[in-house]
Design an enzyme around this catalytic site. Structure first.
Site, PDB file in Angstrom:
ATOM      1  CD  GLU A 209      -2.565   1.311   2.648  1.00  0.00           C
ATOM      2  OE1 GLU A 209      -2.952   0.231   3.125  1.00  0.00           O
ATOM      3  OE2 GLU A 209      -2.793   2.408   3.183  1.00  0.00           O
ATOM      4  CD  GLU A 214      -2.594   8.021   6.238  1.00  0.00           C
ATOM      5  OE1 GLU A 214      -3.781   7.632   6.211  1.00  0.00           O
ATOM      6  OE2 GLU A 214      -1.647   7.278   6.527  1.00  0.00           O
TER       7      GLU A 214
END
Length: 558
Positions: A209, A214
């Site tokens: 991933e 974020e």
């Protein structure tokens, strides 16, 4: 979920953001500080998925953005191969797919992802992904799961949007650049990230991933740096023993990702990934700090060769989560709706060497070098030769043997060790009364012993049965919270940890756990039609060091 960063024209981008805000009107149901043209409303409700929060600790560093020169990708050899400028009336569904669900992403998030115009819409060349405080009901899982048609529903107190390019935009290597302004407030979790399209190295983060950017709880008092964004990699083995490493970037002075547009990007090469915010290259990780733990043909754990898992096609995801294990829940200070605004998404390929992505990169001298994690030193497999046999659940009688002096196909002995390092012994040994048994020595506080199959099996006819096993604890070590067992049905589907009575030290204790109690547990999501781990056991998580235990006669009976 994901993480990342970029910067230099901070003053210009801030000015442009003010121009955008000044030229638009607020939606009729909007009370936040971001203004936009009124979005049409529809009645559709639904759901979406996210990636579980890692159990290992990230390698994280923080820096402040310095002033640097303006960067122009095309001038560095990057060829634009895919983009969306969001200049249409509706989202271009030849490029994007809505994810719809109320699963909570394995992170205990509190939003239902929908395909409604209320949650995802275009206005004046800007994509809006809006989180709203409103109850909604949708699929309690992902449409990607094999049993999606059999899943139930869940109801959650917020709605939001999540879109992805899977099957419409999938890439290996390149520069991925997104210009966005982020939502703010306690419990808000915007993310721009990438997942593997084909999961070539197995489920979960064993196939990797990439979190481009974020952020959580921007402009609140709940985090020390409320103007910080994060870039992260997830890799290693599937839950719960996967690894994560990354870096954080705090914007300069009073700049905040929620107040202005910034460009978030990664440059992904064969053996290196770099993170940027605007013109600032703030972090680099190389392939010698990531790995993929896979299952060898004989059932043993092995480390994949080359630069796995980051050598396969990945797709982009944009979403705004609400709540979850990282940001926590919204509170009275959180103002809804909140929006992530996206000006554009652009994907570049290095024209110099597109096969490995090298030759076009921009290196900043002050970038953090992320050490990452090393693969575990895997023990020699107790398997000898291929692990094969015949197994038909429908043909079983009243006993399904998992282990009795030996492993029984298709159930293979294995373990999960969190944190990307191995300090854990799992061996076969002889016992005077029980012949061959499994002995485990915990020199860690985060490990699980289990038997698993490569594919799930339908054991739905065993709901009235019991899981039986024998346990002897030779040394309780640091164990203070007892022992638990569980049954899993492809994470995050699980019975959850089921406590068992402590055995007497040095003596064999027989256990018979009703499957009905595993199904009825407070945190159980056990689906007997998808069982891939019929038995797992561990001293309670966080209290394991020094424990030596033996198990034998593992079986399901009815």
């Amino acid at each position: 979920m994901p993480q990342r960063t970029y910067l230099r024209l901070a003053w210009l981008l801030g000015a442009l953001a003010l121009v955008v805000a000044a030229c638009t009107e607020s939606p009729t149901d909007t009370t936040d500080t971001t203004e936009a043209t009124a979005a049409p409303t529809t009645s559709a409700t639904s759901t979406t998925t996210t990636t579980p929060t890692p159990t290992s600790t990230p390698t994280t560093t923080t820096t402040t953005i310095p002033a640097v020169e303006t960067f122009h990708p095309r001038g560095m050899g990057w060829d634009l191969v895919w983009s969306d400028e969001f200049n249409g009336v509706d989202l271009d569904e030849t490029k994007w797919e809505f994810e719809e669900n109320c699963w909570g992403g394995g992170n205990e998030e509190q939003q239902c992802y929908t395909d409604r115009v209320n949650n995802t819409y275009l206005s004046d060349g800007i994509l809006h992904i809006r989180a709203i405080e409103e109850q909604s009901t949708g699929l309690d899982g992902s449409t990607d799961w094999a049993d999606a048609d059999e899943l139930g529903t869940a109801t959650l107190p917020y709605t939001s949007g999540r879109i992805r390019t899977k099957g419409k935009g999938d890439w290996v290597y390149g520069r991925f650049e997104i210009r966005a302004q982020l939502p703010f407030g306690q419990g808000l979790w915007p993310a721009i990230w990438m997942l593997p399209t084909d999961y070539a190295y197995g489920q979960g983060v064993s196939s990797g991933e990439i979190d481009i950017m974020e952020a959580v709880n921007l402009k609140t008092v709940s985090v020390p740096d409320t103007n910080t964004v994060h870039g992260t990699l997830h890799y290693g083995a599937d839950w719960p023993s996967y690894a994560t490493s990354g870096a954080s970037l705090r914007l300069s002075g009073d700049d905040n990702p929620a107040d202005a547009f910034h460009v978030y990007a990664i440059e992904w090469e064969e053996d290196e990934i770099r993170w940027y915010v605007d013109d600032t290259h703030y972090a680099t990780q190389t392939a010698d700090g990531w790995y993929s733990q896979v299952e060898a043909p004989n059932g043993a754990a092995a480390i994949a060769e080359g630069t796995a898992p980051f050598d396969q096609p990945f797709h982009l995801i944009l979403n705004v989560a609400v709540g979850g294990t990282w940001p926590g829940l919204p509170d009275d200070t959180t103002v809804f709706p909140q929006e992530m605004l996206v000006d554009y998404v652009r994907v570049y390929q290095c024209g110099i060497s597109p096969k490995d992505g090298t030759g076009c990169g921009t290196d900043g001298p002050a970038a953090n070098q992320i050490a990452g994690n090393q693969p575990p030193e895997l023990p020699e497999s107790i398997f000898v030769g291929p692990f094969t046999g015949d197994f038909d659940p429908a043909a079983l009688g009243d006993v399904m043997t998992v282990f009795e002096n030996d492993q029984v196909f298709p159930w293979k002995l294995g373990s999960y060790i969190a944190g990307g390092s191995l300090d854990f012994d799992l061996v076969e040994t002889d016992d005077e009364d029980h012949e061959t048994v499994i002995e485990t020595t915990f020199n860690t506080d985060e490990a699980i012993v289990h038997f698993h199959a490569s594919t799930p099996y339908d054991l739905g006819d065993w709901s009235d049965g019991v899981v039986e096993f024998d346990l002897r604890v030779i040394d309780f070590g640091s164990s203070t919270a007892g022992f638990v067992m569980k049954v899993d049905c492809q994470h995050p589907c699980s019975s959850g940890d089921f406590p068992i009575d402590d055995p007497v030290a040095g003596e064999w204790t027989h256990y018979a756990v009703p499957i009905s109690e595993l199904l009825a547990g407070a945190r159980s999501s056990l689906d007997l039609t998808q069982v891939n781990i019929p038995f797992a056991i561990l001293p309670a998580w966080g209290s394991q060091d020094g424990v030596v235990m033996q198990i034998d006669n593992v079986m399901w009976t009815r």
